[in-house]
Design a protein around this motif. Structure first.
Motif, PDB file in Angstrom:
ATOM      1  N   TRP A 182       1.052  -1.111   0.138  1.00  0.00           N
ATOM      2  CA  TRP A 182      -0.056   0.044  -0.061  1.00  0.00           C
ATOM      3  C   TRP A 182       1.018   1.117   0.085  1.00  0.00           C
ATOM      4  CZ3 TRP A 182      -4.674   0.113  -1.159  1.00  0.00           C
ATOM      5  CH2 TRP A 182      -5.682  -0.752  -0.953  1.00  0.00           C
ATOM      6  N   LEU A 183       0.289   2.361  -0.580  1.00  0.00           N
ATOM      7  CA  LEU A 183       1.000   3.753  -0.591  1.00  0.00           C
ATOM      8  C   LEU A 183      -0.064   4.511   0.130  1.00  0.00           C
ATOM      9  CD1 LEU A 183       3.437   5.042  -0.880  1.00  0.00           C
ATOM     10  CD2 LEU A 183       2.321   5.911  -3.259  1.00  0.00           C
ATOM     11  N   TYR A 184      -1.087   4.880  -0.636  1.00  0.00           N
ATOM     12  CA  TYR A 184      -2.015   5.694   0.060  1.00  0.00           C
ATOM     13  C   TYR A 184      -3.403   4.817   0.383  1.00  0.00           C
ATOM     14  CZ  TYR A 184       1.058   9.664  -0.057  1.00  0.00           C
ATOM     15  OH  TYR A 184       2.111  10.498   0.037  1.00  0.00           O
ATOM     16  N   ARG A 185      -4.392   5.113   1.233  1.00  0.00           N
ATOM     17  CA  ARG A 185      -5.566   4.607   1.400  1.00  0.00           C
ATOM     18  C   ARG A 185      -6.450   6.200   1.309  1.00  0.00           C
ATOM     19  NH1 ARG A 185      -6.759  -0.534   3.239  1.00  0.00           N
ATOM     20  NH2 ARG A 185      -8.743   0.069   2.543  1.00  0.00           N
ATOM     21  N   ILE A 186      -7.586   5.605   0.830  1.00  0.00           N
ATOM     22  CA  ILE A 186      -8.555   7.089   0.674  1.00  0.00           C
ATOM     23  C   ILE A 186     -10.066   6.597   1.206  1.00  0.00           C
ATOM     24  CG2 ILE A 186      -7.266   7.927  -1.309  1.00  0.00           C
ATOM     25  CD1 ILE A 186      -9.525   6.888  -3.344  1.00  0.00           C
ATOM     26  N   ASP A 187     -10.591   7.715   1.575  1.00  0.00           N
ATOM     27  CA  ASP A 187     -12.219   7.487   1.934  1.00  0.00           C
ATOM     28  C   ASP A 187     -12.859   8.581   1.120  1.00  0.00           C
ATOM     29  OD1 ASP A 187     -14.317   7.127   3.174  1.00  0.00           O
ATOM     30  OD2 ASP A 187     -13.799   8.316   4.913  1.00  0.00           O
ATOM     31  N   ASP A 188     -13.556   8.279   0.096  1.00  0.00           N
ATOM     32  CA  ASP A 188     -14.033   9.077  -0.943  1.00  0.00           C
ATOM     33  C   ASP A 188     -15.408   8.857  -0.859  1.00  0.00           C
ATOM     34  OD1 ASP A 188     -15.013  10.589  -2.706  1.00  0.00           O
ATOM     35  OD2 ASP A 188     -13.560  10.138  -4.362  1.00  0.00           O
ATOM     36  N   VAL A 206      -4.748   1.143  -7.210  1.00  0.00           N
ATOM     37  CA  VAL A 206      -4.412   1.616  -8.400  1.00  0.00           C
ATOM     38  C   VAL A 206      -2.842   1.977  -8.113  1.00  0.00           C
ATOM     39  CG1 VAL A 206      -4.584   3.524  -9.904  1.00  0.00           C
ATOM     40  CG2 VAL A 206      -6.467   2.900  -8.559  1.00  0.00           C
ATOM     41  N   LYS A 207      -2.130   1.403  -9.269  1.00  0.00           N
ATOM     42  CA  LYS A 207      -0.561   1.716  -9.123  1.00  0.00           C
ATOM     43  C   LYS A 207      -0.413   3.170  -9.130  1.00  0.00           C
ATOM     44  CE  LYS A 207       3.280   0.813 -12.438  1.00  0.00           C
ATOM     45  NZ  LYS A 207       3.624   0.042 -13.585  1.00  0.00           N
ATOM     46  N   GLU A 208       0.671   3.660  -8.269  1.00  0.00           N
ATOM     47  CA  GLU A 208       0.642   5.093  -8.301  1.00  0.00           C
ATOM     48  C   GLU A 208       1.322   5.809  -9.641  1.00  0.00           C
ATOM     49  OE1 GLU A 208       4.108   6.278  -5.918  1.00  0.00           O
ATOM     50  OE2 GLU A 208       4.984   4.272  -5.781  1.00  0.00           O
ATOM     51  N   SER A 209       1.241   5.170 -10.668  1.00  0.00           N
ATOM     52  CA  SER A 209       1.534   5.908 -11.987  1.00  0.00           C
ATOM     53  C   SER A 209       0.459   6.055 -12.728  1.00  0.00           C
ATOM     54  CB  SER A 209       2.629   5.044 -12.730  1.00  0.00           C
ATOM     55  OG  SER A 209       2.043   3.735 -13.217  1.00  0.00           O
ATOM     56  N   VAL A 210      -0.840   5.849 -12.196  1.00  0.00           N
ATOM     57  CA  VAL A 210      -2.057   6.111 -12.607  1.00  0.00           C
ATOM     58  C   VAL A 210      -2.859   7.043 -11.640  1.00  0.00           C
ATOM     59  CG1 VAL A 210      -4.251   5.110 -13.433  1.00  0.00           C
ATOM     60  CG2 VAL A 210      -1.870   3.775 -13.608  1.00  0.00           C
ATOM     61  N   ALA A 211      -3.353   8.181 -12.160  1.00  0.00           N
ATOM     62  CA  ALA A 211      -3.879   9.354 -11.690  1.00  0.00           C
ATOM     63  C   ALA A 211      -5.203   8.971 -10.997  1.00  0.00           C
ATOM     64  CB  ALA A 211      -4.272  10.483 -12.427  1.00  0.00           C
ATOM     65  N   GLY A 230      -7.400   2.951  -2.774  1.00  0.00           N
ATOM     66  CA  GLY A 230      -6.176   3.717  -2.594  1.00  0.00           C
ATOM     67  C   GLY A 230      -5.157   3.241  -3.734  1.00  0.00           C
ATOM     68  N   THR A 231      -3.845   3.873  -3.526  1.00  0.00           N
ATOM     69  CA  THR A 231      -2.949   3.359  -4.424  1.00  0.00           C
ATOM     70  C   THR A 231      -1.811   2.630  -3.954  1.00  0.00           C
ATOM     71  OG1 THR A 231      -1.751   5.669  -3.701  1.00  0.00           O
ATOM     72  CG2 THR A 231      -3.159   5.508  -5.553  1.00  0.00           C
ATOM     73  N   SER A 232      -0.989   1.850  -4.645  1.00  0.00           N
ATOM     74  CA  SER A 232      -0.143   0.959  -4.285  1.00  0.00           C
ATOM     75  C   SER A 232       1.235   1.500  -5.131  1.00  0.00           C
ATOM     76  CB  SER A 232      -0.674  -0.340  -4.855  1.00  0.00           C
ATOM     77  OG  SER A 232      -1.172  -0.478  -6.229  1.00  0.00           O
ATOM     78  N   VAL A 233       2.143   0.704  -4.226  1.00  0.00           N
ATOM     79  CA  VAL A 233       3.681   1.105  -4.731  1.00  0.00           C
ATOM     80  C   VAL A 233       3.950   0.356  -5.962  1.00  0.00           C
ATOM     81  CG1 VAL A 233       5.908   0.689  -3.799  1.00  0.00           C
ATOM     82  CG2 VAL A 233       4.260   1.353  -2.233  1.00  0.00           C
ATOM     83  N   SER A 241       4.019  -3.712  -8.588  1.00  0.00           N
ATOM     84  CA  SER A 241       4.315  -4.762  -7.788  1.00  0.00           C
ATOM     85  C   SER A 241       3.314  -4.697  -6.651  1.00  0.00           C
ATOM     86  CB  SER A 241       5.603  -4.642  -7.288  1.00  0.00           C
ATOM     87  OG  SER A 241       5.899  -2.992  -6.826  1.00  0.00           O
ATOM     88  N   GLY A 242       2.993  -3.446  -6.011  1.00  0.00           N
ATOM     89  CA  GLY A 242       2.162  -3.316  -5.068  1.00  0.00           C
ATOM     90  C   GLY A 242       0.692  -3.634  -5.312  1.00  0.00           C
ATOM     91  N   ALA A 243       0.062  -3.324  -6.428  1.00  0.00           N
ATOM     92  CA  ALA A 243      -1.042  -3.934  -6.774  1.00  0.00           C
ATOM     93  C   ALA A 243      -1.114  -5.348  -7.047  1.00  0.00           C
ATOM     94  CB  ALA A 243      -1.314  -3.181  -8.561  1.00  0.00           C
TER      95      ALA A 243
END
Length: 505
Positions: free
Chosen positions: A73-79, A95-100, A137-140, A173-175
């Motif tokens: 994990w990199l970031y978790r979100i609450d939307d 979501v891979k952190e290279s995808v907005a 959230g996003t993944s490393v 990788s993280g995803a």
């Protein structure tokens, strides 16, 4: 963005860079000032009346620890603004952190992009939300995606869920880890040479690189636009079809999932096995056995040959690094003279970081930057042009093979996951660990054919991936074969739970 006046020293530097007459360049100063004024007018025209920023998203950085043992994990979100219906209703996404992802820092696994927060979703994530998906959230990912392993990220290595001392594969990788461990139903990533299928194979899940252009790439980090694909990771083949229904361009791309697999012809690709110095013969045997098992599903199995496949990684290199030089470094992640999309703030952030903090460019990026600069200058782009010609021949050879059979079968990667290196920087400089796994996968980034990594067995308790490749647009047919294979031949179990020391719990 400011537009400073250019001094005589600036003009002399450009003349020296391009080996031009400095007196002539100096006399062009007034004309260049007029160009600068035009740049200012274009900026002002594009930014006037800009829509207000969307409301902030609640974002939490996830530290490595008991709740994030593999560093995935990199970031978790609450939307709370989540649609509730559609083909992906209630399905969860990392979501891979290279995808907005709107409102979530998008660092590309790098210190260079710290602080950049996209104001809107990438197209693929917007369409998944519209179809009812819940983005967790996003993944490393690997640093600027310059690795197919999982040890170069600025956020630390990502451990394999089957053995945390080994690579999870990358650069998505993280995803892959989060999907493999059941923490998300989908992992969205990018695939430039295998970056979705590598980790799928090593983590024991499905990884699809769709037909080129089938899923819109807008909002993802580009590396070389003719090689870049959005890819998806799942545990269940039916989820692949739902993903395509939600995200693919309009067309009959999911119809193949409803068709029977009996009577399909599978071609075992001879050149995909036995890579000297890289292939593990035990892994080759597992994939060949899985290919023979397709007969249980009613497929006929034979061997086919694509001679240029053996040179795919060589053909990929000049196109990738020279295209990356232009796209990543010279045009600041924008590329030039294509129909779009362009993202000014993204490019500005990256360009300013590269200019002011070149020490933060990852070693893999420095290798690509220096190698591409020297080799392009030495050859004036001629070898890259040869590679593009060979690319066309390779595509034609694969198309001919796919006239004889309906799908190709080969290992996703030639070897089981390698141990994570003690010194990531030295591993990039001194070894081939970031790229050793690309032999088979990168070929289909060159040709654009859909390619799906399917779990098919184990070597030393580590998952093995079988790559299924089809004709353009046959993505759902590959998913149907994968579904039947999981139902009647082999379904990968979930990985054991590990802590970071590797002990099971």
């Amino acid at each position: 963005m400011t537009f400073p006046s250019f001094s005589p020293t600036d003009l002399d530097a450009v003349a020296d860079r391009w080996n031009l007459d400095p007196e002539l360049v100096g006399r062009l100063g007034p004309a260049i000032d007029r160009m600068r004024d035009v740049y200012g007018r274009v900026r002002d025209l594009a930014t006037e009346g800009r829509a207000p920023e969307p409301p902030p998203v609640a974002v939490t950085r996830v530290p490595r620890g008991p709740d994030n043992p593999h560093g995935a994990w990199l970031y978790r979100i609450d939307d709370p603004d989540r649609p509730g219906s559609g083909p992906l209703a209630g399905r969860t996404v990392t979501v891979k952190e290279s995808v907005a992802v709107r409102g979530v820092p998008m660092t590309l696994g790098s210190r260079l992009m710290e602080g950049f927060v996209p104001g809107s979703d990438s197209v693929v994530i917007g369409r998944m939300r519209d179809a009812g998906a819940v983005v967790l959230g996003t993944s490393v990912c690997e640093d600027l995606c310059y690795s197919g392993s999982s040890f170069t990220s600025a956020h630390g290595p990502v451990g394999n869920p089957w053995d945390p001392s080994r690579s999870a594969g990358g650069s998505s990788s993280g995803a892959a880890v989060l999907v493999a461990t059941g923490q998300a139903d989908y992992g969205v990533g990018t695939d430039h040479g295998g970056s979705v299928r590598n980790p799928a194979a090593w983590c024991g899940i499905l990884g699809l690189k769709p037909t080129y252009g089938l899923v819109d790439y807008d909002g993802a980090m580009p590396t070389e636009r003719t090689l870049d694909h959005i890819g998806v990771l799942t545990r269940d083949a039916a989820d692949l079809v739902a993903f395509l229904e939600a995200t693919a361009v309009p067309g009959p791309y999911t119809e193949g999932y409803a068709q029977e697999v009996t009577g399909l012809r599978a071609g075992v690709l001879a050149e995909g096995f036995g890579w000297p110095g890289r292939s593990d013969p035990r892994l080759d045997d597992v994939v060949r056995g899985a290919a023979r098992a397709l007969e249980k599903l009613g497929l006929t199995v034979s061997e086919v040959s694509v001679p240029l496949h053996r040179y795919g990684r060589d053909i990929h290199l000049p196109i990738s690094i020279e295209g990356g030089l232009t796209t990543v470094f010279e045009s600041r992640l924008q590329g030039n003279n294509h129909r779009g999309p362009y993202h000014p703030n993204f490019g500005e952030t990256f360009g300013e970081a590269v200019a002011s903090r070149p020490e933060d460019i990852p070693v893999g990026g420095v290798l690509a930057l220096v190698g591409a600069t020297l080799l392009r200058d030495a050859t004036h782009g001629k070898v890259m042009a040869y590679a593009q010609q060979l690319r066309q021949r390779l595509r034609e050879q694969i198309d001919r093979a796919l006239c004889e059979v309906d799908l190709l079968v080969l290992p996703s990667v030639p070897m089981p996951p390698h141990p994570l290196p003690a010194d990531p920087r030295e591993a990039v400089i001194e070894t081939d660990l970031p790229f050793e796994m690309h032999d088979n996968n990168c070929v289909f980034n060159l040709t654009g054919h859909p390619a799906l990594s399917v779990p098919c067995g184990f070597v030393d308790g580590l998952p093995v991936g079988m790559l299924l490749v089809g004709r353009p647009g046959a993505d759902a047919r590959l998913a149907r074969v994968a579904a039947e294979f999981a139902e009647r031949v082999f379904r990968c179990p979930p990985p054991p739970h590990h802590d970071l020391t590797g002990s099971q719990r």
